[in-house]
Design a protein around this motif. Sequence first.
Motif, PDB file in Angstrom:
ATOM      1  N   LYS A  99       7.996  37.593  79.751  1.00  0.00           N
ATOM      2  CA  LYS A  99       8.013  37.675  78.299  1.00  0.00           C
ATOM      3  C   LYS A  99       9.388  37.271  77.786  1.00  0.00           C
ATOM      4  O   LYS A  99      10.406  37.735  78.280  1.00  0.00           O
ATOM      5  N   GLN A 100       9.405  36.374  76.794  1.00  0.00           N
ATOM      6  CA  GLN A 100      10.648  35.902  76.207  1.00  0.00           C
ATOM      7  C   GLN A 100      10.594  36.109  74.705  1.00  0.00           C
ATOM      8  O   GLN A 100       9.627  36.654  74.194  1.00  0.00           O
ATOM      9  N   LYS A 101      11.625  35.658  73.990  1.00  0.00           N
ATOM     10  CA  LYS A 101      11.600  35.871  72.549  1.00  0.00           C
ATOM     11  C   LYS A 101      12.146  34.676  71.793  1.00  0.00           C
ATOM     12  O   LYS A 101      12.796  33.811  72.356  1.00  0.00           O
ATOM     13  N   CYS A 102      11.844  34.686  70.504  1.00  0.00           N
ATOM     14  CA  CYS A 102      12.325  33.668  69.582  1.00  0.00           C
ATOM     15  C   CYS A 102      12.954  34.368  68.385  1.00  0.00           C
ATOM     16  O   CYS A 102      12.564  35.481  68.026  1.00  0.00           O
ATOM     17  N   ARG A 103      13.930  33.681  67.777  1.00  0.00           N
ATOM     18  CA  ARG A 103      14.535  34.159  66.535  1.00  0.00           C
ATOM     19  C   ARG A 103      14.491  33.026  65.526  1.00  0.00           C
ATOM     20  O   ARG A 103      14.711  31.870  65.875  1.00  0.00           O
TER      21      ARG A 103
END
Length: 98
Positions: A83-87
């Motif tokens: 799981k990764q993220k974006c901003r």
Amino acid sequence: MHLDIDFAFDLGTEERHTITFHWGQLLGRIRITVDGHEVVAKNRAVPLGRTRTRKFEFSVGYAEVHDVVIEKIGKRVLSGARKQKCRAFVDGELMGEY
């Protein structure tokens, strides 16, 4: 576990626009649209061995112009399976983390 990241947000006061983002994390497919028109389409989010943060920068609007930056923040090891993220930023202000 669902690894794709999808989000949308609106921007502008007089001149409204909708930004949508899709990242098919497992295969690395990224798609960004403004008002339904594709502005970014990549088959691999980051070539192997590159930095773990990838930025997508573009301007939105005609009379009311906004600078948009979307950062994809990834892990170096097994990035497609974690799981990764974006901003998302508009005019330097954080709009949200996804």
